[in-house]
Design a protein around this motif. Structure first.
Motif, PDB file in Angstrom:
ATOM      1  N   GLU A  60      -6.665 -17.897  -0.656  1.00 47.51           N
ATOM      2  CA  GLU A  60      -7.279 -19.189  -0.474  1.00 47.51           C
ATOM      3  C   GLU A  60      -8.556 -19.185  -1.530  1.00 47.51           C
ATOM      4  OE1 GLU A  60      -9.200 -22.925   1.974  1.00 47.51           O
ATOM      5  OE2 GLU A  60      -8.115 -21.190   2.977  1.00 47.51           O
ATOM      6  N   GLU A  61      -8.800 -19.873  -2.693  1.00 45.26           N
ATOM      7  CA  GLU A  61      -9.887 -19.776  -3.595  1.00 45.26           C
ATOM      8  C   GLU A  61     -11.071 -20.501  -2.808  1.00 45.26           C
ATOM      9  OE1 GLU A  61      -9.673 -17.945  -6.052  1.00 45.26           O
ATOM     10  OE2 GLU A  61      -7.722 -17.784  -6.506  1.00 45.26           O
ATOM     11  N   VAL A  62     -12.191 -20.275  -3.510  1.00 47.76           N
ATOM     12  CA  VAL A  62     -13.484 -21.168  -2.965  1.00 47.76           C
ATOM     13  C   VAL A  62     -13.143 -22.617  -3.095  1.00 47.76           C
ATOM     14  CG1 VAL A  62     -15.796 -21.678  -3.789  1.00 47.76           C
ATOM     15  CG2 VAL A  62     -14.860 -19.204  -3.637  1.00 47.76           C
ATOM     16  N   ASP A  63     -12.527 -23.263  -3.951  1.00 44.08           N
ATOM     17  CA  ASP A  63     -12.053 -24.410  -4.037  1.00 44.08           C
ATOM     18  C   ASP A  63     -10.799 -25.018  -3.270  1.00 44.08           C
ATOM     19  OD1 ASP A  63      -9.989 -23.702  -5.610  1.00 44.08           O
ATOM     20  OD2 ASP A  63     -10.573 -24.457  -7.295  1.00 44.08           O
ATOM     21  N   GLY A  64     -10.444 -24.288  -2.536  1.00 42.55           N
ATOM     22  CA  GLY A  64      -9.404 -24.578  -1.467  1.00 42.55           C
ATOM     23  C   GLY A  64      -7.904 -24.412  -1.809  1.00 42.55           C
ATOM     24  N   ARG A  65      -7.949 -24.187  -3.067  1.00 42.28           N
ATOM     25  CA  ARG A  65      -6.321 -23.897  -3.706  1.00 42.28           C
ATOM     26  C   ARG A  65      -5.934 -22.481  -3.220  1.00 42.28           C
ATOM     27  NH1 ARG A  65      -6.403 -22.455  -8.934  1.00 42.28           N
ATOM     28  NH2 ARG A  65      -8.575 -22.009  -8.808  1.00 42.28           N
ATOM     29  N   ILE A  66      -4.266 -22.642  -3.161  1.00 36.38           N
ATOM     30  CA  ILE A  66      -3.689 -21.505  -2.544  1.00 36.38           C
ATOM     31  C   ILE A  66      -3.103 -20.912  -3.733  1.00 36.38           C
ATOM     32  CG2 ILE A  66      -1.787 -20.484  -0.991  1.00 36.38           C
ATOM     33  CD1 ILE A  66      -4.460 -21.811   0.529  1.00 36.38           C
ATOM     34  N   THR A  67      -3.359 -19.520  -4.305  1.00 34.18           N
ATOM     35  CA  THR A  67      -3.008 -18.996  -5.437  1.00 34.18           C
ATOM     36  C   THR A  67      -2.247 -17.511  -5.062  1.00 34.18           C
ATOM     37  OG1 THR A  67      -5.224 -17.863  -5.650  1.00 34.18           O
ATOM     38  CG2 THR A  67      -4.949 -20.151  -6.693  1.00 34.18           C
ATOM     39  N   PRO A  68      -1.528 -17.169  -5.846  1.00 37.03           N
ATOM     40  CA  PRO A  68      -0.665 -15.917  -5.681  1.00 37.03           C
ATOM     41  C   PRO A  68      -1.950 -14.646  -5.531  1.00 37.03           C
ATOM     42  CG  PRO A  68       0.222 -16.901  -7.577  1.00 37.03           C
ATOM     43  CD  PRO A  68      -1.239 -17.636  -7.240  1.00 37.03           C
TER      44      PRO A  68
END
Length: 521
Positions: A60-68
């Motif tokens: 979970e990135e700082v901006d809330g996106r879920i990334t690999p």
């Protein structure tokens, strides 16, 4: 001597005695990790520390996106099957490659960790089957459509089946099996004191910018600030409001701040017919548990002036909270009215519930766990007392408090939650406790509401984001009408650092991590 032991000794000899240099980062944090086992205690300080060494499939990135992360990608095969493809360039710190067998082993281990005060089981219970396609591909099957699997897997740090097959929590705490895939390698752990790390020069994205990272627990706010000003640490988290003016005026100090995805709340036990620490004003037991009456819970909520609480008590380092899910959380319900500050109305509700003279209660909370937690608990006690609920306050160190809260030793306690996904907040805090389903993992007062459970059943099986968020918003309305929890504030997260050495990306998830820090060029 095993290969793993030789590896650990060589690393410690090579890096353990390095002097502090420009690229050595020294963190001062407010709490100490309770364990080095990444599946023992789902606690912010544990997770943010261990993610230096271990990594999940998704992030979970700082901006809330879920990334690999360890996964290079994923896809939905059908309504109940997700396929995850693993990166082929991942190596554990001992040089072994990551395979699907390591992921399968990890997911099976999570529910088996004994004596956990906060299990990660919620995040793996939806998985009912795992199929290994090949060494770098696996398919996870769920009993019903489940849209949150990639997000849930951000919480599960992946272990090595070969290294960790029979590893106990004590083995992690001793450092014997601290072998992960992360950008930093483990050096040493001093319980309740510090964690020492060193850069992983073989990390797949290149060696990180900090040669060593020292994470030191300094639980007193004033002591952390003093250590920063004295140059003993390079960055501190959880800056109290009382230090902001001084730091802003000091050119040596840089601040980084962001509204946190947090909730501070009071959790009343309305589920038992009798509860401890609740009596009449003479100290005699009451014939029934007053907290079981929604009018009493609502009266207590209405006794609190949240604006003053946030602006004055917490010196602007918080915002009033009128529901469980803040504006940045998925499922936030903007149609819910704010909880009024209405002491007279609160007294009327108490009288309607049969307590015209109030009653007496002792409320509990941890100390030094979240910013100003002891101060907040004292303020709550004063607000309750003003409407006739005479309140004593008891704070305890977190290692004492949390086991007692889990054992339901308290009638009401102060708690906190950090997260951007409303479904996880409700599922963890308020759905009916069920280890089999992974529900209610932090529902320490065993609140139970069939309407909430039904809405959550539907929401957790809804793949459409808009439809799911409508169900979560309705679930939020249900729990707030029942005043299952009494929300207090949503805090800000603020870090202070040496302006000549560190730049920092603040995280709404309140992470204090070397991966978010950059050397000043």
């Amino acid at each position: 001597m095993s290969r793993r032991t030789r590896f650990g000794l060589a690393l410690a000899l090579a890096l353990g005695a390095a002097p502090v240099a420009a690229n050595d980062l020294r963190f001062g944090i407010a709490n100490a990790p309770s364990s080095m086992d990444p599946h023992f205690h789902n606690l912010l300080v544990n997770n943010m520390t261990l993610q230096h060494v271990f990594e999940p499939l998704t992030w979970e990135e700082v901006d809330g996106r879920i990334t690999p992360r360890l996964a290079e990608g994923w896809r939905i095969v059908d309504d109940t099957t997700w396929e995850f493809r693993l990166r082929r360039d991942v190596r554990f710190h001992d040089g072994a490659p990551l395979t699907a067998d390591d992921v399968i082993f990890t997911l099976a281990r999570v529910p088996t960790v004994p004596n956990s005060p906060g299990l990660f089981v919620t995040f793996v219970r939806p998985i009912v089957g795992i199929d290994k396609v090949d060494d770098h591909t696996l398919r996870l099957r769920t009993a019903s459509p489940y849209p949150f699997l990639p997000r849930d897997l951000t919480a599960i740090m992946i272990l090595s089946e070969r290294v960790h097959r029979n590893a106990t929590t004590a083995d992690f705490n001793s450092g014997r099996v601290m072998v992960g895939t992360g950008p930093y390698r483990f050096l040493r752990y001093a319980p309740n004191e510090s964690v020492e790390l060193a850069a992983n020069p073989a990390y797949r994205n290149g060696a990180p910018p900090w040669n060593t990272v020292s994470i030191r627990a300094i639980t007193q706010d004033g002591a952390r600030g003093a250590a920063l000003l004295a140059g003993d640490i390079d960055i501190m988290d959880r800056v109290p409001g009382s230090d902001l003016a001084r730091f802003r005026a000091d050119p040596r100090i840089r601040l980084a701040s962001i509204p946190a995805a947090s909730l501070v709340y009071m959790f009343p036990d309305g589920n038992r017919p009798e509860v401890p620490f609740v009596t009449d004003h003479a100290g005699r037991p009451l014939p029934a548990n007053p907290l079981a009456d929604v009018r009493v819970r609502r009266a207590l909520a209405m006794s609190i002036d949240r604006t003053t609480f946030a602006d004055r008590l917490l010196e602007g380092q918080a915002a009033p909270a009128h529901q469980l899910l803040g504006p940045i959380a998925e499922g936030h319900n903007p149609s819910l009215p704010p909880i009024p500050y209405d002491p007279e109305g609160a007294r009327r509700l108490l009288a309607e519930a049969g307590y015209p003279d109030g009653f007496s209660i002792t409320i509990h909370g941890p100390t030094g766990f979240i910013p100003d937690d002891g101060k907040m608990l004292q303020a709550v006690g004063q607000y309750f007392t003003r409407i006739g609920v005479r309140t004593r306050v008891e704070t305890q160190p977190r290692n004492v408090f949390f086991p007692k809260a889990t054992a339901r030793d308290f009638s009401m306690f102060l708690g906190s939650w950090v997260g951007t996904l409303g479904a996880n907040t409700l599922r963890a805090l308020l759905t009916t406790y069920s280890p089999e389903r992974g529900w209610g993992a932090f529902n320490r007062q065993r609140y139970s509401n069939p309407t909430l459970d039904s809405l959550m059943d539907r929401a957790l099986a809804t793949l459409d984001d808009e439809g799911r968020n409508r169900l979560i918003a309705e679930a939020e309305r249900v729990v707030m009408e029942d005043m299952a929890l009494i929300p207090l504030v949503s805090t800000r997260s603020t870090w202070a650092m040496r302006a000549d050495k560190v730049e920092y990306t603040p995280s709404p998830l309140s992470r204090s991590q070397a991966m978010l820090a950059r050397p000043v060029k």
